[in-house]
Design a protein around this motif. Structure first.
Motif, PDB file in Angstrom:
ATOM      1  N   LEU A   9      -6.252  -7.061   3.243  1.00 45.60           N
ATOM      2  CA  LEU A   9      -4.793  -7.938   3.816  1.00 45.60           C
ATOM      3  C   LEU A   9      -3.935  -6.591   3.649  1.00 45.60           C
ATOM      4  CD1 LEU A   9      -3.063 -10.170   2.962  1.00 45.60           C
ATOM      5  CD2 LEU A   9      -3.017  -9.444   0.349  1.00 45.60           C
ATOM      6  N   GLU A  10      -3.954  -5.903   2.920  1.00 46.65           N
ATOM      7  CA  GLU A  10      -2.491  -4.687   3.371  1.00 46.65           C
ATOM      8  C   GLU A  10      -2.824  -4.234   5.106  1.00 46.65           C
ATOM      9  OE1 GLU A  10      -0.446  -1.122   1.494  1.00 46.65           O
ATOM     10  OE2 GLU A  10      -2.499  -0.478   0.675  1.00 46.65           O
ATOM     11  N   TYR A  11      -3.635  -3.816   5.014  1.00 45.45           N
ATOM     12  CA  TYR A  11      -3.852  -3.226   6.908  1.00 45.45           C
ATOM     13  C   TYR A  11      -3.559  -4.539   7.999  1.00 45.45           C
ATOM     14  CZ  TYR A  11      -5.770  -1.576  10.696  1.00 45.45           C
ATOM     15  OH  TYR A  11      -5.856  -0.912  12.323  1.00 45.45           O
ATOM     16  N   VAL A  12      -4.132  -5.131   7.502  1.00 42.24           N
ATOM     17  CA  VAL A  12      -4.080  -6.979   8.177  1.00 42.24           C
ATOM     18  C   VAL A  12      -2.253  -7.370   8.306  1.00 42.24           C
ATOM     19  CG1 VAL A  12      -4.255  -9.445   8.545  1.00 42.24           C
ATOM     20  CG2 VAL A  12      -6.591  -7.655   8.310  1.00 42.24           C
ATOM     21  N   THR A  13      -1.303  -6.947   7.483  1.00 47.07           N
ATOM     22  CA  THR A  13      -0.526  -7.417   6.802  1.00 47.07           C
ATOM     23  C   THR A  13       0.790  -6.386   7.346  1.00 47.07           C
ATOM     24  OG1 THR A  13      -0.554  -8.879   4.720  1.00 47.07           O
ATOM     25  CG2 THR A  13       1.370  -8.000   5.755  1.00 47.07           C
ATOM     26  N   ALA A  14       0.245  -4.931   8.166  1.00 42.20           N
ATOM     27  CA  ALA A  14       0.826  -4.010   8.374  1.00 42.20           C
ATOM     28  C   ALA A  14       0.997  -4.301   9.777  1.00 42.20           C
ATOM     29  CB  ALA A  14       0.493  -2.659   8.286  1.00 42.20           C
ATOM     30  N   VAL A  15      -0.211  -4.937  10.402  1.00 41.17           N
ATOM     31  CA  VAL A  15      -0.725  -4.563  12.513  1.00 41.17           C
ATOM     32  C   VAL A  15       0.438  -6.058  12.776  1.00 41.17           C
ATOM     33  CG1 VAL A  15      -1.975  -5.149  13.554  1.00 41.17           C
ATOM     34  CG2 VAL A  15      -2.624  -3.612  11.902  1.00 41.17           C
ATOM     35  N   LEU A  16       0.388  -6.981  11.227  1.00 40.34           N
ATOM     36  CA  LEU A  16       1.238  -7.995  11.676  1.00 40.34           C
ATOM     37  C   LEU A  16       2.531  -7.935  12.017  1.00 40.34           C
ATOM     38  CD1 LEU A  16      -1.086 -11.192  10.294  1.00 40.34           C
ATOM     39  CD2 LEU A  16      -0.688 -10.744  12.278  1.00 40.34           C
ATOM     40  N   MET A  17       2.621  -7.457  11.218  1.00 43.83           N
ATOM     41  CA  MET A  17       4.381  -7.337  10.986  1.00 43.83           C
ATOM     42  C   MET A  17       4.538  -6.445  11.992  1.00 43.83           C
ATOM     43  SD  MET A  17       5.891  -8.733   8.750  1.00 43.83           S
ATOM     44  CE  MET A  17       6.938  -7.999   7.275  1.00 43.83           C
TER      45      MET A  17
ATOM     46  N   ASP B 296       4.617   3.204   4.984  1.00 42.96           N
ATOM     47  CA  ASP B 296       4.217   4.672   5.511  1.00 42.96           C
ATOM     48  C   ASP B 296       3.275   5.094   4.558  1.00 42.96           C
ATOM     49  OD1 ASP B 296       3.131   6.572   7.631  1.00 42.96           O
ATOM     50  OD2 ASP B 296       5.778   6.606   7.894  1.00 42.96           O
ATOM     51  N   TYR B 297       2.164   5.437   5.008  1.00 43.51           N
ATOM     52  CA  TYR B 297       1.525   6.181   4.037  1.00 43.51           C
ATOM     53  C   TYR B 297       0.712   7.491   5.410  1.00 43.51           C
ATOM     54  CZ  TYR B 297       0.877   2.318   1.557  1.00 43.51           C
ATOM     55  OH  TYR B 297       0.965   1.480   0.138  1.00 43.51           O
ATOM     56  N   SER B 298       1.760   7.551   5.911  1.00 41.51           N
ATOM     57  CA  SER B 298       1.229   9.116   7.255  1.00 41.51           C
ATOM     58  C   SER B 298       1.333  10.017   6.518  1.00 41.51           C
ATOM     59  CB  SER B 298       2.302   8.804   7.615  1.00 41.51           C
ATOM     60  OG  SER B 298       2.197   7.887   9.239  1.00 41.51           O
ATOM     61  N   ASP B 299       1.924  10.421   4.945  1.00 37.09           N
ATOM     62  CA  ASP B 299       2.449  11.561   4.588  1.00 37.09           C
ATOM     63  C   ASP B 299       1.347  11.620   3.387  1.00 37.09           C
ATOM     64  OD1 ASP B 299       4.099   9.705   2.870  1.00 37.09           O
ATOM     65  OD2 ASP B 299       5.493  11.239   2.517  1.00 37.09           O
ATOM     66  N   LYS B 300       0.899  10.710   3.023  1.00 39.20           N
ATOM     67  CA  LYS B 300      -0.489  10.674   2.024  1.00 39.20           C
ATOM     68  C   LYS B 300      -2.247  11.381   2.836  1.00 39.20           C
ATOM     69  CE  LYS B 300       2.446   8.286  -0.716  1.00 39.20           C
ATOM     70  NZ  LYS B 300       3.429   9.586  -1.481  1.00 39.20           N
TER      71      LYS B 300
ATOM     72  N   PHE C 286      -5.670  11.268   3.104  1.00 38.37           N
ATOM     73  CA  PHE C 286      -7.277  10.404   3.015  1.00 38.37           C
ATOM     74  C   PHE C 286      -6.007   8.334   3.737  1.00 38.37           C
ATOM     75  CE2 PHE C 286      -8.303  13.230  -0.102  1.00 38.37           C
ATOM     76  CZ  PHE C 286      -9.874  13.623   0.331  1.00 38.37           C
ATOM     77  N   ASN C 287      -5.319   8.649   4.870  1.00 34.36           N
ATOM     78  CA  ASN C 287      -4.542   7.500   5.003  1.00 34.36           C
ATOM     79  C   ASN C 287      -5.454   7.300   6.425  1.00 34.36           C
ATOM     80  OD1 ASN C 287      -2.745   8.171   7.438  1.00 34.36           O
ATOM     81  ND2 ASN C 287      -2.280   9.996   6.523  1.00 34.36           N
ATOM     82  N   PHE C 288      -5.422   5.968   6.666  1.00 39.10           N
ATOM     83  CA  PHE C 288      -6.036   6.037   7.895  1.00 39.10           C
ATOM     84  C   PHE C 288      -4.541   4.704   8.568  1.00 39.10           C
ATOM     85  CE2 PHE C 288      -7.751   2.551  10.363  1.00 39.10           C
ATOM     86  CZ  PHE C 288      -8.364   2.869  11.331  1.00 39.10           C
TER      87      PHE C 288
ATOM     88  N   ARG D  85      -1.498   3.136   7.485  1.00 37.38           N
ATOM     89  CA  ARG D  85      -0.993   1.852   6.997  1.00 37.38           C
ATOM     90  C   ARG D  85      -1.758   1.652   5.801  1.00 37.38           C
ATOM     91  NH1 ARG D  85      -3.010  -0.176  13.330  1.00 37.38           N
ATOM     92  NH2 ARG D  85      -1.081  -0.123  14.086  1.00 37.38           N
ATOM     93  N   ILE D  86      -3.007   2.281   5.429  1.00 36.65           N
ATOM     94  CA  ILE D  86      -3.131   2.299   4.487  1.00 36.65           C
ATOM     95  C   ILE D  86      -3.925   3.822   3.509  1.00 36.65           C
ATOM     96  CG2 ILE D  86      -4.461  -0.439   4.203  1.00 36.65           C
ATOM     97  CD1 ILE D  86      -7.050   0.822   5.304  1.00 36.65           C
ATOM     98  N   CYS D  87      -4.076   3.545   2.470  1.00 37.76           N
ATOM     99  CA  CYS D  87      -4.884   4.777   2.065  1.00 37.76           C
ATOM    100  C   CYS D  87      -5.560   5.083   0.838  1.00 37.76           C
ATOM    101  CB  CYS D  87      -3.078   6.051   1.938  1.00 37.76           C
ATOM    102  SG  CYS D  87      -2.195   5.055   0.415  1.00 37.76           S
TER     103      CYS D  87
END
Length: 290
Positions: free
Chosen positions: A86-94, A104-108, A110-112, A115-117
Protein backbone atom coordinates in the motif's frame (compact mmCIF):
# COMPACT_ATOMS: atom_id res chain seq x y z
CA UNK A 1 -25.94 2.66 2.26
CA UNK A 2 -25.02 2.14 5.92
CA UNK A 3 -25.75 -1.59 5.73
CA UNK A 4 -23.53 -2.14 2.69
CA UNK A 5 -21.09 -4.88 3.66
CA UNK A 6 -17.38 -5.00 2.77
CA UNK A 7 -15.44 -8.02 3.97
CA UNK A 8 -18.22 -8.86 6.37
CA UNK A 9 -18.26 -5.39 7.95
CA UNK A 10 -21.02 -2.84 7.34
CA UNK A 11 -20.20 0.52 5.80
CA UNK A 12 -21.27 2.44 8.92
CA UNK A 13 -18.50 0.90 11.01
CA UNK A 14 -15.93 1.09 8.21
CA UNK A 15 -16.41 4.84 7.69
CA UNK A 16 -16.37 5.52 11.43
CA UNK A 17 -13.19 3.50 11.83
CA UNK A 18 -11.65 5.26 8.84
CA UNK A 19 -11.99 8.73 10.36
CA UNK A 20 -10.83 7.59 13.79
CA UNK A 21 -7.72 5.89 12.39
CA UNK A 22 -7.03 8.88 10.14
CA UNK A 23 -7.16 11.13 13.20
CA UNK A 24 -4.93 8.83 15.26
CA UNK A 25 -2.46 8.68 12.35
CA UNK A 26 -2.41 12.48 12.17
CA UNK A 27 -1.74 12.73 15.91
CA UNK A 28 1.14 10.25 15.64
CA UNK A 29 2.70 11.85 12.55
CA UNK A 30 2.34 15.41 13.83
CA UNK A 31 3.72 14.64 17.30
CA UNK A 32 6.63 12.59 15.95
CA UNK A 33 7.72 15.10 13.29
CA UNK A 34 7.12 18.12 15.56
CA UNK A 35 9.29 16.53 18.27
CA UNK A 36 12.10 15.83 15.76
CA UNK A 37 12.02 19.39 14.39
CA UNK A 38 11.47 21.10 17.71
CA UNK A 39 8.47 23.01 16.37
CA UNK A 40 4.85 22.35 15.45
CA UNK A 41 4.43 20.72 12.04
CA UNK A 42 0.96 19.91 10.71
CA UNK A 43 1.35 16.64 8.82
CA UNK A 44 -1.19 15.16 6.46
CA UNK A 45 -2.29 15.87 2.91
CA UNK A 46 -5.31 17.91 4.02
CA UNK A 47 -5.40 20.82 6.49
CA UNK A 48 -7.69 19.09 8.96
CA UNK A 49 -6.49 16.61 11.63
CA UNK A 50 -6.57 13.54 9.39
CA UNK A 51 -3.88 11.45 7.68
CA UNK A 52 -5.80 9.63 4.97
CA UNK A 53 -3.18 6.96 4.32
CA UNK A 54 -3.36 5.81 7.94
CA UNK A 55 -7.14 5.53 7.83
CA UNK A 56 -7.17 3.74 4.50
CA UNK A 57 -4.19 1.61 5.46
CA UNK A 58 -5.60 0.50 8.81
CA UNK A 59 -8.98 -0.42 7.29
CA UNK A 60 -7.36 -2.27 4.36
CA UNK A 61 -5.00 -4.22 6.62
CA UNK A 62 -7.83 -5.11 9.00
CA UNK A 63 -10.25 -6.30 6.29
CA UNK A 64 -7.60 -8.27 4.38
CA UNK A 65 -6.03 -9.94 7.42
CA UNK A 66 -9.18 -10.42 9.48
CA UNK A 67 -9.35 -14.15 8.53
CA UNK A 68 -5.93 -14.70 10.20
CA UNK A 69 -6.54 -12.31 13.09
CA UNK A 70 -5.91 -15.02 15.67
CA UNK A 71 -2.38 -15.82 14.48
CA UNK A 72 0.24 -13.28 15.55
CA UNK A 73 2.88 -14.60 13.13
CA UNK A 74 0.52 -14.37 10.15
CA UNK A 75 -0.52 -10.88 11.26
CA UNK A 76 3.09 -9.72 11.49
CA UNK A 77 4.22 -10.96 8.08
CA UNK A 78 0.86 -10.21 6.48
CA UNK A 79 1.08 -6.65 7.81
CA UNK A 80 4.54 -6.26 6.32
CA UNK A 81 3.34 -7.36 2.87
CA UNK A 82 -0.02 -5.53 2.77
CA UNK A 83 1.11 -2.25 4.36
CA UNK A 84 4.35 -2.09 2.36
CA UNK A 85 2.47 -2.74 -0.90
CA UNK A 86 0.00 0.00 0.00
CA UNK A 87 2.82 2.40 0.88
CA UNK A 88 4.61 1.73 -2.40
CA UNK A 89 1.49 2.08 -4.57
CA UNK A 90 0.51 5.29 -2.78
CA UNK A 91 3.98 6.76 -3.29
CA UNK A 92 3.90 5.94 -7.02
CA UNK A 93 0.40 7.40 -7.44
CA UNK A 94 1.24 10.61 -5.55
CA UNK A 95 4.42 11.06 -7.58
CA UNK A 96 2.56 10.39 -10.85
CA UNK A 97 -0.35 12.70 -10.07
CA UNK A 98 1.34 15.58 -8.23
CA UNK A 99 5.00 15.07 -9.28
CA UNK A 100 5.96 15.31 -5.61
CA UNK A 101 7.32 12.91 -2.97
CA UNK A 102 5.51 12.85 0.36
CA UNK A 103 8.11 10.65 2.05
CA UNK A 104 11.63 9.59 1.18
CA UNK A 105 13.60 6.60 2.50
CA UNK A 106 16.62 7.19 0.26
CA UNK A 107 18.89 7.72 3.26
CA UNK A 108 17.70 4.50 4.95
CA UNK A 109 19.36 1.11 4.65
CA UNK A 110 17.71 -1.53 2.45
CA UNK A 111 15.35 0.92 0.74
CA UNK A 112 13.75 0.41 -2.66
CA UNK A 113 13.53 3.52 -4.85
CA UNK A 114 13.25 5.63 -1.70
CA UNK A 115 9.56 4.67 -1.51
CA UNK A 116 9.78 1.76 0.93
CA UNK A 117 12.47 0.40 3.23
CA UNK A 118 13.04 -2.61 5.46
CA UNK A 119 12.87 -0.64 8.71
CA UNK A 120 9.49 0.89 7.89
CA UNK A 121 8.14 -2.46 6.65
CA UNK A 122 9.09 -4.18 9.91
CA UNK A 123 7.41 -1.32 11.73
CA UNK A 124 4.21 -1.97 9.75
CA UNK A 125 4.36 -5.61 10.85
CA UNK A 126 4.50 -4.65 14.53
CA UNK A 127 1.82 -2.02 13.98
CA UNK A 128 -0.48 -4.65 12.44
CA UNK A 129 -0.17 -6.89 15.49
CA UNK A 130 -0.86 -3.90 17.74
CA UNK A 131 -3.79 -2.93 15.51
CA UNK A 132 -5.54 -6.27 16.03
CA UNK A 133 -4.59 -6.75 19.67
CA UNK A 134 -4.88 -3.19 21.07
CA UNK A 135 -6.05 -0.45 18.73
CA UNK A 136 -9.00 -2.01 16.98
CA UNK A 137 -10.77 -3.25 20.12
CA UNK A 138 -10.37 0.27 21.48
CA UNK A 139 -11.71 1.86 18.27
CA UNK A 140 -14.68 -0.52 18.22
CA UNK A 141 -15.43 0.47 21.80
CA UNK A 142 -15.29 4.17 20.90
CA UNK A 143 -17.77 3.70 18.04
CA UNK A 144 -20.07 1.81 20.39
CA UNK A 145 -20.16 4.72 22.86
CA UNK A 146 -22.49 6.90 20.76
CA UNK A 147 -25.90 6.09 19.22
CA UNK A 148 -25.95 4.97 15.59
CA UNK A 149 -28.04 7.98 14.53
CA UNK A 150 -25.48 10.32 16.10
CA UNK A 151 -22.70 8.40 14.32
CA UNK A 152 -24.45 8.68 10.97
CA UNK A 153 -25.01 12.43 11.33
CA UNK A 154 -21.50 13.00 12.66
CA UNK A 155 -19.85 11.00 9.89
CA UNK A 156 -21.83 12.85 7.22
CA UNK A 157 -20.81 16.22 8.67
CA UNK A 158 -17.16 15.20 8.92
CA UNK A 159 -17.25 13.70 5.41
CA UNK A 160 -18.52 16.98 3.91
CA UNK A 161 -15.75 18.97 5.58
CA UNK A 162 -13.17 16.32 4.72
CA UNK A 163 -14.18 16.26 1.03
CA UNK A 164 -14.03 20.06 0.76
CA UNK A 165 -10.65 20.09 2.49
CA UNK A 166 -9.34 17.30 0.25
CA UNK A 167 -10.41 19.11 -2.94
CA UNK A 168 -8.80 22.34 -1.75
CA UNK A 169 -5.61 20.53 -0.78
CA UNK A 170 -5.48 18.67 -4.12
CA UNK A 171 -5.81 21.99 -5.97
CA UNK A 172 -2.95 23.35 -3.85
CA UNK A 173 -0.81 20.29 -4.65
CA UNK A 174 -1.41 20.77 -8.39
CA UNK A 175 -0.46 24.41 -8.02
CA UNK A 176 2.68 23.39 -6.17
CA UNK A 177 3.53 20.98 -8.98
CA UNK A 178 3.61 23.89 -11.42
CA UNK A 179 5.98 25.90 -9.23
CA UNK A 180 8.53 23.20 -8.37
CA UNK A 181 10.41 23.39 -11.72
CA UNK A 182 11.01 27.10 -11.10
CA UNK A 183 12.13 26.41 -7.55
CA UNK A 184 14.52 23.71 -8.74
CA UNK A 185 16.36 26.22 -10.90
CA UNK A 186 16.52 28.73 -8.05
CA UNK A 187 17.68 26.06 -5.61
CA UNK A 188 20.47 24.99 -7.99
CA UNK A 189 21.77 28.57 -8.06
CA UNK A 190 21.41 28.90 -4.30
CA UNK A 191 23.31 25.66 -3.72
CA UNK A 192 26.17 27.00 -5.82
CA UNK A 193 26.28 30.18 -3.73
CA UNK A 194 26.17 28.29 -0.44
CA UNK A 195 28.84 25.77 -1.45
CA UNK A 196 31.06 28.69 -2.43
CA UNK A 197 30.59 30.15 1.05
CA UNK A 198 31.47 26.78 2.57
CA UNK A 199 34.66 26.65 0.51
CA UNK A 200 35.55 30.16 1.69
CA UNK A 201 34.98 29.11 5.30
CA UNK A 202 37.15 26.02 4.88
CA UNK A 203 39.88 28.12 3.25
CA UNK A 204 39.63 30.52 6.15
CA UNK A 205 39.88 27.62 8.61
CA UNK A 206 43.04 26.41 6.89
CA UNK A 207 44.59 29.87 7.11
CA UNK A 208 43.74 30.25 10.78
CA UNK A 209 45.24 26.86 11.62
CA UNK A 210 48.16 27.40 9.26
CA UNK A 211 47.26 24.34 7.23
CA UNK A 212 48.61 23.58 3.79
CA UNK A 213 48.11 20.59 1.53
CA UNK A 214 51.42 19.10 2.69
CA UNK A 215 50.70 19.63 6.38
CA UNK A 216 47.21 18.25 5.85
CA UNK A 217 48.65 15.01 4.45
CA UNK A 218 50.91 14.73 7.45
CA UNK A 219 47.95 14.98 9.83
CA UNK A 220 45.70 12.42 8.13
CA UNK A 221 46.45 9.98 10.90
CA UNK A 222 45.55 12.50 13.61
CA UNK A 223 42.14 11.15 14.75
CA UNK A 224 41.26 14.26 16.72
CA UNK A 225 42.05 16.48 13.75
CA UNK A 226 39.98 14.34 11.37
CA UNK A 227 37.07 14.34 13.83
CA UNK A 228 37.21 18.14 14.01
CA UNK A 229 37.19 18.43 10.21
CA UNK A 230 34.22 16.06 9.96
CA UNK A 231 32.30 18.06 12.57
CA UNK A 232 32.98 21.26 10.62
CA UNK A 233 31.89 19.65 7.37
CA UNK A 234 28.74 18.21 8.95
CA UNK A 235 27.88 21.52 10.58
CA UNK A 236 28.28 23.41 7.31
CA UNK A 237 26.16 20.89 5.39
CA UNK A 238 23.42 21.26 7.98
CA UNK A 239 23.62 25.02 7.54
CA UNK A 240 23.20 24.61 3.77
CA UNK A 241 20.22 22.28 4.19
CA UNK A 242 18.61 24.63 6.69
CA UNK A 243 19.17 27.67 4.48
CA UNK A 244 17.75 25.90 1.40
CA UNK A 245 14.67 24.82 3.35
CA UNK A 246 14.23 28.36 4.69
CA UNK A 247 14.35 29.80 1.18
CA UNK A 248 11.89 27.19 -0.11
CA UNK A 249 9.45 28.04 2.68
CA UNK A 250 9.84 31.76 1.95
CA UNK A 251 9.04 31.15 -1.73
CA UNK A 252 6.12 28.89 -0.78
CA UNK A 253 4.61 31.47 1.58
CA UNK A 254 4.06 33.76 -1.41
CA UNK A 255 1.67 31.13 -2.82
CA UNK A 256 -0.42 30.78 0.33
CA UNK A 257 -0.49 29.13 3.73
CA UNK A 258 -1.22 25.62 2.47
CA UNK A 259 1.71 25.57 0.03
CA UNK A 260 4.01 26.74 2.82
CA UNK A 261 2.62 24.00 5.09
CA UNK A 262 3.39 21.36 2.48
CA UNK A 263 6.96 22.58 2.01
CA UNK A 264 7.53 22.76 5.77
CA UNK A 265 5.98 19.36 6.54
CA UNK A 266 7.45 17.53 3.52
CA UNK A 267 10.97 18.84 2.79
CA UNK A 268 11.56 16.17 0.09
CA UNK A 269 8.66 17.15 -2.15
CA UNK A 270 11.04 18.12 -4.95
CA UNK A 271 12.28 14.53 -5.22
CA UNK A 272 9.04 13.51 -6.94
CA UNK A 273 9.57 16.20 -9.58
CA UNK A 274 13.12 14.97 -10.21
CA UNK A 275 11.89 11.38 -10.65
CA UNK A 276 9.19 12.53 -13.07
CA UNK A 277 11.69 14.68 -14.98
CA UNK A 278 14.18 11.80 -15.31
CA UNK A 279 11.45 9.53 -16.71
CA UNK A 280 10.32 12.23 -19.14
CA UNK A 281 13.90 12.92 -20.30
CA UNK A 282 14.56 9.20 -20.73
CA UNK A 283 11.45 8.76 -22.90
CA UNK A 284 12.47 11.79 -24.93
CA UNK A 285 15.96 10.33 -25.53
CA UNK A 286 14.46 7.00 -26.58
CA UNK A 287 12.15 8.74 -29.07
CA UNK A 288 15.08 10.70 -30.50
CA UNK A 289 17.07 7.49 -31.03
CA UNK A 290 14.31 6.00 -33.19
Amino acid sequence: MWSLSIGGVDFYHIINWFFIYSFLGWVWETCFVSFKKGEYVNRGFINGPFCTIYGFGAISVYLILKPVGGNILWLFFGGIVVATALEYVTAVLMESIFHTSWWDYSDKKFNFQGRICLGASLGWGFFTVMLFRVLHPMVEEIVGLYPVIAGEIGVCAVAVGYTADFCYSAATAFRLRERIPVWEQAIALTQGELFLKVKEKMDSLEQVKGLSLDSLKERLEDVEFLRELEEKRSSMMKEITKELQSRKEAAASMLGHNVKRYVKAYPNLNRGYRIHKEKRDKKKQERNKK
